[in-house]
Write a protein that holds these residues in place. Structure first.
Motif, short mmCIF file in Angstrom:
data_model
loop_
_atom_site.label_atom_id
_atom_site.label_comp_id
_atom_site.label_asym_id
_atom_site.label_seq_id
_atom_site.Cartn_x
_atom_site.Cartn_y
_atom_site.Cartn_z
N PRO A 43 39.94 -84.06 67.91
CA PRO A 43 39.19 -84.68 66.82
C PRO A 43 38.13 -85.65 67.36
O PRO A 43 38.40 -86.46 68.25
CB PRO A 43 40.28 -85.44 66.04
N ARG A 44 36.94 -85.54 66.85
CA ARG A 44 35.83 -86.38 67.29
C ARG A 44 35.78 -87.64 66.42
O ARG A 44 35.56 -87.56 65.20
CB ARG A 44 34.51 -85.61 67.16
N VAL A 45 36.02 -88.79 67.03
CA VAL A 45 36.07 -90.06 66.31
C VAL A 45 34.90 -90.94 66.75
O VAL A 45 34.71 -91.17 67.95
CB VAL A 45 37.40 -90.80 66.57
N SER A 46 34.16 -91.42 65.79
CA SER A 46 33.10 -92.38 66.06
C SER A 46 33.62 -93.77 65.74
O SER A 46 33.89 -94.09 64.58
CB SER A 46 31.86 -92.08 65.20
N ALA A 47 33.78 -94.59 66.77
CA ALA A 47 34.27 -95.96 66.59
C ALA A 47 33.08 -96.91 66.51
O ALA A 47 32.27 -96.99 67.44
CB ALA A 47 35.18 -96.35 67.74
N ILE A 48 32.97 -97.58 65.38
CA ILE A 48 31.86 -98.51 65.14
C ILE A 48 32.33 -99.91 65.48
O ILE A 48 33.30 -100.41 64.91
CB ILE A 48 31.38 -98.45 63.67
N VAL A 49 31.65 -100.54 66.43
CA VAL A 49 32.01 -101.89 66.90
C VAL A 49 30.78 -102.78 66.79
O VAL A 49 29.70 -102.42 67.29
CB VAL A 49 32.52 -101.86 68.35
N LEU A 50 30.93 -103.92 66.17
CA LEU A 50 29.83 -104.87 66.04
C LEU A 50 29.92 -105.93 67.13
O LEU A 50 31.01 -106.50 67.37
CB LEU A 50 29.85 -105.54 64.67
N GLY A 67 40.51 -82.51 58.60
CA GLY A 67 41.43 -82.75 59.71
C GLY A 67 41.85 -81.51 60.44
O GLY A 67 42.89 -81.52 61.09
N THR A 68 41.11 -80.42 60.36
CA THR A 68 41.53 -79.15 60.95
C THR A 68 41.02 -78.94 62.36
O THR A 68 41.21 -77.87 62.92
CB THR A 68 41.06 -77.98 60.07
N THR A 69 40.39 -79.94 62.97
CA THR A 69 39.83 -79.74 64.30
C THR A 69 40.90 -79.44 65.34
O THR A 69 40.65 -78.73 66.30
CB THR A 69 39.03 -80.98 64.74
N VAL A 70 42.12 -79.99 65.14
CA VAL A 70 43.18 -79.74 66.09
C VAL A 70 43.53 -78.27 66.11
O VAL A 70 43.83 -77.69 67.16
CB VAL A 70 44.42 -80.60 65.75
N GLU A 71 43.48 -77.61 64.95
CA GLU A 71 43.84 -76.22 64.87
C GLU A 71 42.88 -75.34 65.65
O GLU A 71 43.23 -74.25 66.08
CB GLU A 71 43.87 -75.79 63.40
N THR A 72 41.65 -75.77 65.85
CA THR A 72 40.66 -74.98 66.58
C THR A 72 40.73 -75.24 68.07
O THR A 72 39.98 -74.63 68.84
CB THR A 72 39.24 -75.32 66.08
N GLY A 73 41.61 -76.13 68.51
CA GLY A 73 41.73 -76.44 69.92
C GLY A 73 40.80 -77.54 70.38
O GLY A 73 40.81 -77.92 71.56
N ARG A 74 40.00 -78.08 69.51
CA ARG A 74 39.06 -79.15 69.85
C ARG A 74 39.66 -80.48 69.44
O ARG A 74 40.18 -80.62 68.34
CB ARG A 74 37.74 -78.92 69.13
#
Length: 349
Positions: free
Chosen positions: A16-23, A7-14
């Motif tokens: 968070p990359r979320v992949s939402a899986i939808v059927l 969960g440290t992506t926020v600290e790098t300024g980026r």
């Protein structure tokens, strides 16, 4: 990237990359809104992996043209578990979100769930799922899991009263987020589940490796929920319950719970005779026998995977049947007997 540092992506300024899986299955009137609201999520970078699981409209074709949407699948229904596995395999995010095609997330829902996962002892963060046609009422505040393996949605048709996230035995697969590293560690869903109990399996496995499952009241999804009763559902629910218990419960736990487990099995057989789905119940036994090698191998794997003893992780289970969706005659007496028995034997689990 470890579970503890995902969960440290926020600290790098980026973001968070979320992949939402939808059927995409059959004709779902909310599917387009589902995908559009996911793409409009705040404070996260979202890609949607849309799995064509037997869609019968042009929704997949239309949605597939949107930026940040990837379409996979051959149009065959490979089940919720198989479809989710296929979608995750095609995704790239640091976080995996499972979102039902008939669910609409609020703008902050994904970011709020990712925020909870910043805590290293949380493995799955699930949204508070509300009824789309009665949004003041809950569909699920987290799923209950009984010591005998039955699972059902908790908080059904109740009003939200919580101000903080609460622990739950099971995360409802309609709206949950986990770190990709955790998904990969557990190997995702066992595709043999097809549908039902796969989210309970993932959740209990999370507890068994020392991580918590929480439900977050201010991460809201509206769900077009329909409680169906049909013979194929009975077949899957009963078959999967037995697969769930027989692979995840430890040997001593199974031995101590054998009397009520056998009593439940007898009761379900009688219910199947009464309601006319005995053939489906027996079909489930046949499937379990035919796949006994898979069950043995999976049990061996899951018992080796566990880092927390049954005595500890089983604290999240309930010994009471408490849901308006399943209220058999004499449930009060059954609950009292089961509670007394569980209090007696759990010290030896």
């Amino acid at each position: 990237m470890s579970d503890a540092t995902a969960g440290t992506t926020v600290e790098t300024g980026r973001l968070p990359r979320v992949s939402a899986i939808v059927l995409a299955w059959k004709a779902e009137p909310l599917l387009r809104r589902c995908v559009e609201t996911l793409l409009a999520s705040a404070k996260v970078d979202v890609e949607v992996v849309l799995v064509d699981n037997g869609c019968t409209t042009d929704d997949v074709e239309v949605l597939g043209k949107l930026p940040q949407v990837t379409v996979v699948g051959e149009g065959e229904n490979i089940g919720f578990s198989g479809g989710c596995n296929l979608g995750v395999a095609a995704s790239t995010g640091d976080y995996v979100a499972l979102i039902n095609g008939d669910a609409i997330v609020e703008p902050n829902t994904l970011a709020r769930l990712v925020e909870e996962l910043d805590q290293p002892d949380i493995g799955i963060a699930a949204g508070a799922v509300r009824l789309a046609d009665e949004p003041e009422l809950l569909n699920s505040s987290g799923n209950e899991v009984h010591v005998l393996g039955v699972s059902w949605i908790g908080g059904f048709r109740q009003r939200e009263t919580r101000a903080e996230p609460t622990e739950t035995a099971g995360a409802m697969g309609a709206c949950l987020v986990t770190r990709r590293t955790h998904w990969d560690r557990l190997g995702g869903f066992d595709h043999h589940y097809f549908a039902y109990h796969e989210d309970a399996d993932l959740s209990i496995r999370t507890w068994r490796v020392g991580l918590r499952v929480v439900n977050v009241p201010d991460a809201v999804a509206l769900h077009r929920y329909e409680f169906s009763r049909n013979s194929f559902k009975y077949y899957l629910v009963e078959r999967n319950r037995l697969m769930f218990v027989s692979t995840l419960w430890g040997g001593r736990s199974l031995l101590l719970l054998a009397p009520p487990l056998l009593a439940l099995e007898a009761a379900m057989l009688l219910l199947a005779v009464k309601e006319g789905w005995l053939r489906d119940k027996l079909r489930g036994y046949g499937w379990l026998w035919q796949h006994r090698r898979h069950l043995r191998e999976r049990r061996r794997m899951l018992q080796a995977e566990r880092t927390v003893p049954d005595r500890e992780w089983m604290r999240v289970l309930t010994d009471r049947f408490d849901t308006p969706l399943m209220n058999p005659p004499g449930v009060g007496v059954l609950n009292a007997a089961m509670s007394a028995y569980w209090r007696l034997v759990r010290r030896w689990v």
